[in-house]
Design a protein around this motif. Structure first.
Motif, short mmCIF file in Angstrom:
data_model
loop_
_atom_site.label_atom_id
_atom_site.label_comp_id
_atom_site.label_asym_id
_atom_site.label_seq_id
_atom_site.Cartn_x
_atom_site.Cartn_y
_atom_site.Cartn_z
N GLU A 20 0.83 -1.21 0.00
CA GLU A 20 0.00 0.00 0.00
C GLU A 20 0.87 1.25 0.00
OE1 GLU A 20 -3.06 0.21 3.01
OE2 GLU A 20 -3.37 -1.97 2.89
N LEU A 21 1.92 1.24 0.81
CA LEU A 21 2.83 2.38 0.87
C LEU A 21 3.48 2.62 -0.49
CD1 LEU A 21 4.43 4.57 2.37
CD2 LEU A 21 6.06 2.76 3.02
N GLU A 22 3.96 1.56 -1.11
CA GLU A 22 4.59 1.69 -2.42
C GLU A 22 3.61 2.27 -3.44
OE1 GLU A 22 7.58 -1.23 -4.23
OE2 GLU A 22 5.68 -1.74 -5.21
N ALA A 23 2.37 1.80 -3.43
CA ALA A 23 1.35 2.32 -4.35
C ALA A 23 1.08 3.80 -4.09
CB ALA A 23 0.06 1.51 -4.22
N LEU A 24 1.01 4.20 -2.82
CA LEU A 24 0.81 5.62 -2.48
C LEU A 24 1.97 6.48 -2.96
CD1 LEU A 24 -0.51 5.54 1.20
CD2 LEU A 24 -1.69 6.50 -0.78
N LEU A 25 3.18 6.02 -2.73
CA LEU A 25 4.35 6.78 -3.15
C LEU A 25 4.41 6.91 -4.66
CD1 LEU A 25 7.06 5.36 -0.71
CD2 LEU A 25 5.92 7.59 -0.60
N ARG A 26 4.09 5.83 -5.35
CA ARG A 26 4.10 5.88 -6.82
C ARG A 26 3.02 6.82 -7.35
NH1 ARG A 26 5.27 0.18 -9.66
NH2 ARG A 26 7.40 -0.06 -8.93
N ALA A 27 1.84 6.78 -6.75
CA ALA A 27 0.74 7.64 -7.20
C ALA A 27 1.07 9.11 -6.98
CB ALA A 27 -0.55 7.28 -6.46
N GLY A 28 1.74 9.41 -5.89
CA GLY A 28 2.09 10.79 -5.58
C GLY A 28 3.33 11.30 -6.29
N ASN A 29 4.05 10.38 -6.93
CA ASN A 29 5.31 10.73 -7.61
C ASN A 29 5.40 10.00 -8.94
OD1 ASN A 29 6.95 12.21 -5.31
ND2 ASN A 29 5.92 10.45 -4.39
N PRO A 30 4.47 10.28 -9.86
CA PRO A 30 4.42 9.52 -11.11
C PRO A 30 5.66 9.69 -12.00
CG PRO A 30 2.93 11.39 -11.21
CD PRO A 30 3.45 11.31 -9.80
N ASP A 31 6.46 10.70 -11.73
CA ASP A 31 7.68 10.92 -12.52
C ASP A 31 8.83 10.01 -12.07
OD1 ASP A 31 7.54 12.49 -10.11
OD2 ASP A 31 9.35 13.53 -10.76
N LEU A 32 8.64 9.28 -10.97
CA LEU A 32 9.68 8.40 -10.45
C LEU A 32 9.28 6.94 -10.58
CD1 LEU A 32 10.54 10.26 -7.11
CD2 LEU A 32 11.80 10.36 -9.27
N ASP A 33 10.26 6.06 -10.73
CA ASP A 33 10.03 4.63 -10.75
C ASP A 33 10.40 4.09 -9.37
OD1 ASP A 33 9.43 2.10 -11.65
OD2 ASP A 33 11.38 1.81 -12.63
N LEU A 34 9.48 4.21 -8.42
CA LEU A 34 9.74 3.89 -7.02
C LEU A 34 9.46 2.44 -6.68
CD1 LEU A 34 8.14 7.01 -5.31
CD2 LEU A 34 10.56 6.59 -5.73
N PHE A 35 10.31 1.89 -5.80
CA PHE A 35 10.11 0.56 -5.23
C PHE A 35 10.45 0.64 -3.75
CE2 PHE A 35 11.02 -0.25 -9.65
CZ PHE A 35 10.08 -1.21 -9.98
N VAL A 36 9.74 -0.12 -2.93
CA VAL A 36 9.97 -0.16 -1.49
C VAL A 36 10.54 -1.52 -1.13
CG1 VAL A 36 8.83 -0.11 0.76
CG2 VAL A 36 8.10 1.46 -1.02
N SER A 37 11.50 -1.51 -0.22
CA SER A 37 12.08 -2.74 0.32
C SER A 37 12.25 -2.55 1.82
CB SER A 37 13.43 -2.98 -0.35
OG SER A 37 14.07 -4.10 0.22
N ALA A 38 12.12 -3.64 2.58
CA ALA A 38 12.28 -3.53 4.03
C ALA A 38 12.93 -4.79 4.58
CB ALA A 38 10.93 -3.32 4.70
N ARG A 39 13.48 -4.64 5.77
CA ARG A 39 14.02 -5.77 6.51
C ARG A 39 13.45 -5.72 7.91
NH1 ARG A 39 20.17 -5.54 4.38
NH2 ARG A 39 19.73 -6.58 2.41
N ALA A 40 13.32 -6.91 8.51
CA ALA A 40 12.79 -7.01 9.87
C ALA A 40 13.69 -7.93 10.69
CB ALA A 40 11.37 -7.55 9.85
#
Length: 114
Positions: A20-40
């Motif tokens: 969901e976060l990745e989709a929000l970031l992409r929608a708000g920044n359509p000029d960027l090719d954003l991807f999210v990664s995390a570690r736990a």
């Protein structure tokens, strides 16, 4: 809720929230090719580390996106805290566009080559 229940909930909640976060970031920044990664950390319901790919060249924008992402996750009960000496594992976003399968929750195909 027991710690086992919290951990089980976190195992399913974190990939969905990261998607969901990745989709929000992409929608708000359509000029960027954003991807999210995390570690736990093993045995911890939060995150050890969050990374946003696709905005490395713009420090100010990356900082703003990380602040937004951190606050957004905290509002949903997901903290980010790296703990020295503890092992971590990758958590990858659930991507609805790719079918949203459990298998997709375990792979960031676009970033595996990095």
């Amino acid at each position: 809720m027991s710690i086992d229940q919290k951990l089980a909930r976190a195992r399913t909640q974190r990939p969905r929230l990261l998607g969901e976060l990745e989709a929000l970031l992409r929608a708000g920044n359509p000029d960027l090719d954003l991807f999210v990664s995390a570690r736990a950390h093993y045995g911890d319901p939060g995150l050890a580390h969050l990374h946003i790919y696709g905005v490395e060249g713009d420090h100010e924008r990356r900082s703003r996106l990380m602040k937004f992402a951190t606050a957004w996750l905290l509002e949903r009960g997901i903290s980010i805290e790296l703990q020295e000496g503890r092992d971590v594992y990758d958590i990858r976003p659930w991507r609805e566009l790719h079918g949203g399968t459990a298998q997709d929750m375990g792979s960031l195909d676009e970033l595996d080559e990095i």
